[in-house]
Design a protein around this motif. Structure first.
Motif, PDB file in Angstrom:
ATOM      1  N   ILE A   1      62.387  45.294  30.651  1.00 32.34           N
ATOM      2  CA  ILE A   1      62.759  44.735  29.345  1.00 32.34           C
ATOM      3  C   ILE A   1      63.526  43.439  29.615  1.00 32.34           C
ATOM      4  CG2 ILE A   1      64.049  45.109  27.208  1.00 32.34           C
ATOM      5  CD1 ILE A   1      63.683  48.130  27.681  1.00 32.34           C
ATOM      6  N   THR A   2      62.829  42.327  29.523  1.00 33.54           N
ATOM      7  CA  THR A   2      63.436  41.048  29.898  1.00 33.54           C
ATOM      8  C   THR A   2      63.639  40.092  28.732  1.00 33.54           C
ATOM      9  OG1 THR A   2      61.267  40.115  30.426  1.00 33.54           O
ATOM     10  CG2 THR A   2      62.470  41.213  32.227  1.00 33.54           C
ATOM     11  N   LYS A   3      63.092  40.440  27.572  1.00 37.43           N
ATOM     12  CA  LYS A   3      63.202  39.589  26.386  1.00 37.43           C
ATOM     13  C   LYS A   3      63.141  40.468  25.131  1.00 37.43           C
ATOM     14  CE  LYS A   3      58.223  38.542  26.629  1.00 37.43           C
ATOM     15  NZ  LYS A   3      58.033  39.481  27.760  1.00 37.43           N
ATOM     16  N   PRO A   4      63.626  39.974  23.980  1.00 37.43           N
ATOM     17  CA  PRO A   4      63.659  40.788  22.769  1.00 37.43           C
ATOM     18  C   PRO A   4      62.311  41.384  22.357  1.00 37.43           C
ATOM     19  CG  PRO A   4      65.039  38.862  22.488  1.00 37.43           C
ATOM     20  CD  PRO A   4      64.330  38.683  23.792  1.00 37.43           C
ATOM     21  N   LYS A   5      61.210  40.694  22.605  1.00 36.86           N
ATOM     22  CA  LYS A   5      59.900  41.225  22.238  1.00 36.86           C
ATOM     23  C   LYS A   5      59.618  42.545  22.961  1.00 36.86           C
ATOM     24  CE  LYS A   5      55.071  39.936  21.517  1.00 36.86           C
ATOM     25  NZ  LYS A   5      55.143  40.349  20.098  1.00 36.86           N
ATOM     26  N   ASP A   6      60.239  42.704  24.149  1.00 32.22           N
ATOM     27  CA  ASP A   6      60.025  43.928  24.935  1.00 32.22           C
ATOM     28  C   ASP A   6      60.717  45.151  24.320  1.00 32.22           C
ATOM     29  OD1 ASP A   6      58.553  42.475  26.790  1.00 32.22           O
ATOM     30  OD2 ASP A   6      60.310  42.007  28.014  1.00 32.22           O
ATOM     31  N   PHE A   7      61.521  44.924  23.265  1.00 30.26           N
ATOM     32  CA  PHE A   7      62.170  46.062  22.601  1.00 30.26           C
ATOM     33  C   PHE A   7      61.153  46.912  21.838  1.00 30.26           C
ATOM     34  CE2 PHE A   7      66.298  43.353  21.999  1.00 30.26           C
ATOM     35  CZ  PHE A   7      66.598  43.519  23.342  1.00 30.26           C
ATOM     36  N   GLU A   8      60.025  46.294  21.472  1.00 28.24           N
ATOM     37  CA  GLU A   8      59.008  47.033  20.730  1.00 28.24           C
ATOM     38  C   GLU A   8      58.533  48.246  21.533  1.00 28.24           C
ATOM     39  OE1 GLU A   8      56.910  43.730  17.812  1.00 28.24           O
ATOM     40  OE2 GLU A   8      55.813  44.419  19.580  1.00 28.24           O
ATOM     41  N   ASP A   9      58.365  49.359  20.811  1.00 29.83           N
ATOM     42  CA  ASP A   9      57.881  50.621  21.399  1.00 29.83           C
ATOM     43  C   ASP A   9      58.843  51.203  22.443  1.00 29.83           C
ATOM     44  OD1 ASP A   9      55.499  50.399  19.873  1.00 29.83           O
ATOM     45  OD2 ASP A   9      54.693  49.011  21.375  1.00 29.83           O
ATOM     46  N   LYS A  10      60.116  50.767  22.372  1.00 31.11           N
ATOM     47  CA  LYS A  10      61.147  51.312  23.265  1.00 31.11           C
ATOM     48  C   LYS A  10      62.195  52.056  22.436  1.00 31.11           C
ATOM     49  CE  LYS A  10      59.636  49.364  27.131  1.00 31.11           C
ATOM     50  NZ  LYS A  10      58.553  48.523  26.622  1.00 31.11           N
ATOM     51  N   THR A  11      62.995  52.871  23.126  1.00 28.48           N
ATOM     52  CA  THR A  11      64.063  53.625  22.449  1.00 28.48           C
ATOM     53  C   THR A  11      65.413  52.974  22.718  1.00 28.48           C
ATOM     54  OG1 THR A  11      62.845  55.709  22.578  1.00 28.48           O
ATOM     55  CG2 THR A  11      65.232  55.853  22.261  1.00 28.48           C
ATOM     56  N   TYR A  12      66.081  52.601  21.623  1.00 28.88           N
ATOM     57  CA  TYR A  12      67.420  52.008  21.716  1.00 28.88           C
ATOM     58  C   TYR A  12      68.470  53.070  21.408  1.00 28.88           C
ATOM     59  CZ  TYR A  12      71.651  49.653  20.128  1.00 28.88           C
ATOM     60  OH  TYR A  12      72.952  49.287  19.955  1.00 28.88           O
ATOM     61  N   GLY A  13      69.468  53.176  22.268  1.00 26.84           N
ATOM     62  CA  GLY A  13      70.562  54.117  22.045  1.00 26.84           C
ATOM     63  C   GLY A  13      71.794  53.406  21.534  1.00 26.84           C
ATOM     64  N   GLY A  14      72.220  53.732  20.324  1.00 24.72           N
ATOM     65  CA  GLY A  14      73.371  53.062  19.729  1.00 24.72           C
ATOM     66  C   GLY A  14      74.406  54.029  19.205  1.00 24.72           C
TER      67      GLY A  14
ATOM     68  N   VAL B   1      60.970  49.619  16.995  1.00 24.82           N
ATOM     69  CA  VAL B   1      61.985  50.136  17.928  1.00 24.82           C
ATOM     70  C   VAL B   1      62.427  51.518  17.452  1.00 24.82           C
ATOM     71  CG1 VAL B   1      64.248  49.752  18.979  1.00 24.82           C
ATOM     72  CG2 VAL B   1      62.798  47.789  18.384  1.00 24.82           C
ATOM     73  N   ASN B   2      62.463  52.458  18.347  1.00 27.05           N
ATOM     74  CA  ASN B   2      62.969  53.796  18.035  1.00 27.05           C
ATOM     75  C   ASN B   2      64.481  53.786  18.239  1.00 27.05           C
ATOM     76  OD1 ASN B   2      63.193  56.556  17.552  1.00 27.05           O
ATOM     77  ND2 ASN B   2      62.831  57.081  19.698  1.00 27.05           N
ATOM     78  N   ILE B   3      65.225  53.766  17.145  1.00 22.70           N
ATOM     79  CA  ILE B   3      66.685  53.671  17.210  1.00 22.70           C
ATOM     80  C   ILE B   3      67.306  55.061  17.083  1.00 22.70           C
ATOM     81  CG2 ILE B   3      68.757  52.709  16.131  1.00 22.70           C
ATOM     82  CD1 ILE B   3      67.039  50.367  15.150  1.00 22.70           C
ATOM     83  N   VAL B   4      68.058  55.464  18.088  1.00 22.53           N
ATOM     84  CA  VAL B   4      68.704  56.775  18.073  1.00 22.53           C
ATOM     85  C   VAL B   4      70.203  56.618  18.286  1.00 22.53           C
ATOM     86  CG1 VAL B   4      66.638  57.926  18.959  1.00 22.53           C
ATOM     87  CG2 VAL B   4      68.405  57.184  20.570  1.00 22.53           C
ATOM     88  N   ASN B   5      70.956  57.578  17.807  1.00 19.77           N
ATOM     89  CA  ASN B   5      72.409  57.589  17.992  1.00 19.77           C
ATOM     90  C   ASN B   5      72.730  58.404  19.232  1.00 19.77           C
ATOM     91  OD1 ASN B   5      75.189  57.816  17.840  1.00 19.77           O
ATOM     92  ND2 ASN B   5      75.227  58.110  15.630  1.00 19.77           N
ATOM     93  N   MET B   6      73.270  57.738  20.262  1.00 16.77           N
ATOM     94  CA  MET B   6      73.554  58.467  21.504  1.00 16.77           C
ATOM     95  C   MET B   6      75.000  58.956  21.569  1.00 16.77           C
ATOM     96  SD  MET B   6      73.430  55.469  24.391  1.00 16.77           S
ATOM     97  CE  MET B   6      74.904  54.573  24.892  1.00 16.77           C
ATOM     98  N   GLY B   7      75.752  58.761  20.473  1.00 12.48           N
ATOM     99  CA  GLY B   7      77.112  59.290  20.392  1.00 12.48           C
ATOM    100  C   GLY B   7      77.999  58.782  21.513  1.00 12.48           C
ATOM    101  N   GLU B   8      78.679  59.707  22.160  1.00 15.40           N
ATOM    102  CA  GLU B   8      79.599  59.327  23.228  1.00 15.40           C
ATOM    103  C   GLU B   8      78.982  59.459  24.621  1.00 15.40           C
ATOM    104  OE1 GLU B   8      83.308  61.343  22.825  1.00 15.40           O
ATOM    105  OE2 GLU B   8      83.667  60.620  20.786  1.00 15.40           O
ATOM    106  N   THR B   9      77.670  59.663  24.678  1.00 17.07           N
ATOM    107  CA  THR B   9      76.998  59.738  25.978  1.00 17.07           C
ATOM    108  C   THR B   9      77.144  58.408  26.703  1.00 17.07           C
ATOM    109  OG1 THR B   9      75.349  61.204  24.992  1.00 17.07           O
ATOM    110  CG2 THR B   9      74.813  60.258  27.137  1.00 17.07           C
ATOM    111  N   ASP B  10      77.528  58.430  27.974  1.00  9.49           N
ATOM    112  CA  ASP B  10      77.721  57.171  28.685  1.00  9.49           C
ATOM    113  C   ASP B  10      76.370  56.518  28.988  1.00  9.49           C
ATOM    114  OD1 ASP B  10      77.171  57.221  31.900  1.00  9.49           O
ATOM    115  OD2 ASP B  10      77.551  59.231  31.117  1.00  9.49           O
ATOM    116  N   PHE B  11      76.406  55.218  29.173  1.00 18.36           N
ATOM    117  CA  PHE B  11      75.202  54.413  29.344  1.00 18.36           C
ATOM    118  C   PHE B  11      74.304  54.935  30.467  1.00 18.36           C
ATOM    119  CE2 PHE B  11      73.211  50.909  31.734  1.00 18.36           C
ATOM    120  CZ  PHE B  11      72.337  50.411  30.771  1.00 18.36           C
ATOM    121  N   PHE B  12      74.876  55.247  31.607  1.00 21.25           N
ATOM    122  CA  PHE B  12      74.075  55.611  32.776  1.00 21.25           C
ATOM    123  C   PHE B  12      73.383  56.963  32.598  1.00 21.25           C
ATOM    124  CE2 PHE B  12      77.365  52.676  34.147  1.00 21.25           C
ATOM    125  CZ  PHE B  12      76.573  51.683  34.712  1.00 21.25           C
TER     126      PHE B  12
END
Length: 332
Positions: free
Chosen positions: A130-143, A167-178
């Motif tokens: 994922i090197t540019k914003p267009k690459d966000f398509e069809d990916k899952t974002y954790g927020g 973009v599949n946007i999900v709430n990852m709560g307090e889960t750490d990034f790694f």
């Protein structure tokens, strides 16, 4: 006769010493009573964004200003709410939060920028490609479930004719990034000064898409120090004293990041020592950056971000930026 003189001299010396000790204790007691109790609440668990506060406390800069400062954790209420309600004198906040609060007539004001430029961005493991914003398509974002996240994603993606609805946007709560990126998400919004540096220490290669590379309107102040309107009206001198001490704290962190890191580690022993030292070194030249002095804020930055929020329907009405921040209490 000589024996009596010696005994008399010893008694006199003893009484003098007792009296001196008593006076010293009294002076110390009086000094402690004179210190004004002040509270500052953090936005999150202690990290290198907060180092200047811990340095000011440990080095006695607050005491030099006549202040007894308690550094508090935010709890469930959050820093902005505690500051706005007067339950805390000062707090660590963000331009985005203060912008939203001011539009809702919540009387919180930014008094210093802790870091001069926005160091946040969207991070992903190198292998995700994922090197540019267009690459966000069809990916899952954790927020974390805030409306601003989708707006920022959309703002960046539109520049490359990409669709945020893909973009599949999900709430990852307090889960750490790694944990999250190795389990069920593709990318997340991070601050490089902490999570990015931690990735380096873990030998995890990241792709970073910084917000500031795509829009100057997203180069906002995050984090900042805040107080409330009532404090400004009733006790401006305490604000000046507080910022005088805090400025010295961050200036030490800029000039001597290793010493500053050690102070933070000693104050908060649970922190990862290696991460704190590496993060402190990375942030040292980011605190003040190109500003004339640490903490200074510009009206243009507040106007830019507020207009972006309004354009993206994140605000009900335009912000009166001049009332959202002040440089008035920073040392000259």
């Amino acid at each position: 006769m000589l024996k009596r003189l010696i005994i008399f001299a010893l008694i006199t010396a003893l009484l003098t010493a007792c009296n001196t000790n008593g006076e010293e204790k009294k002076k110390k007691g009086d000094q402690a009573k004179e210190l004004k109790k002040v509270s500052v609440v953090l936005d999150w668990t202690p990290n290198t964004n907060h180092t200047g506060l811990y340095v000011a406390k440990e080095k006695g800069y607050f005491k030099d200003e006549g202040l007894d400062v308690e550094i508090k954790m935010p709890g469930e209420a959050g820093a902005d709410q505690l500051v706005a309600s007067g339950k805390a004198d000062f707090g660590v906040s963000y331009q985005e939060g203060i912008t939203e609060a001011r539009v809702q007539d919540i009387p919180i004001i930014s008094i210093a920028a802790i870091i001069q430029h926005n160091t946040s961005g969207f991070a992903s493991l190198k292998e995700k490609n994922i090197t540019k914003p267009k690459d966000f398509e069809d990916k899952t974002y954790g927020g974390w479930g805030a409306p601003v996240e989708k707006a920022v994603l959309s703002s960046l993606m539109k520049q490359e004719d990409a669709n945020v609805e893909k973009v599949n946007i999900v709430n990852m709560g307090e889960t750490d990034f790694f944990t999250a990126v190795n389990r069920d998400i593709d990318f997340a919004w991070i601050y490089y000064g902490w999570t990015g540096v931690e990735a380096e220490l873990r030998n995890e290669e990241l792709n970073m898409i910084y917000l500031t590379d795509y829009s100057e309107k997203l180069d906002y102040y995050t984090p900042v120090l805040a107080t409330n309107e009532d404090m400004i009206k009733k006790d401006p001198e305490t604000i000046k004293k507080f910022l005088s001490a805090v400025t010295k704290g961050y200036e030490l962190a800029i000039d001597n990041p290793e010493e500053a890191a050690n102070i933070l580690i000693e104050a908060v022993p649970d922190l990862d020592e290696e991460l704190v030292k590496a993060s402190q070194k990375w942030l040292a030249d980011k605190y003040q950056d190109d500003a004339k002095r640490w903490g200074e804020q510009q009206l243009e930055v507040w106007d830019n971000y507020a207009s972006w929020m309004y354009e993206n329907k994140l605000l009900d009405k335009p912000l009166d930026s001049e009332k959202a921040f002040t440089n008035e209490f920073l040392p000259k």
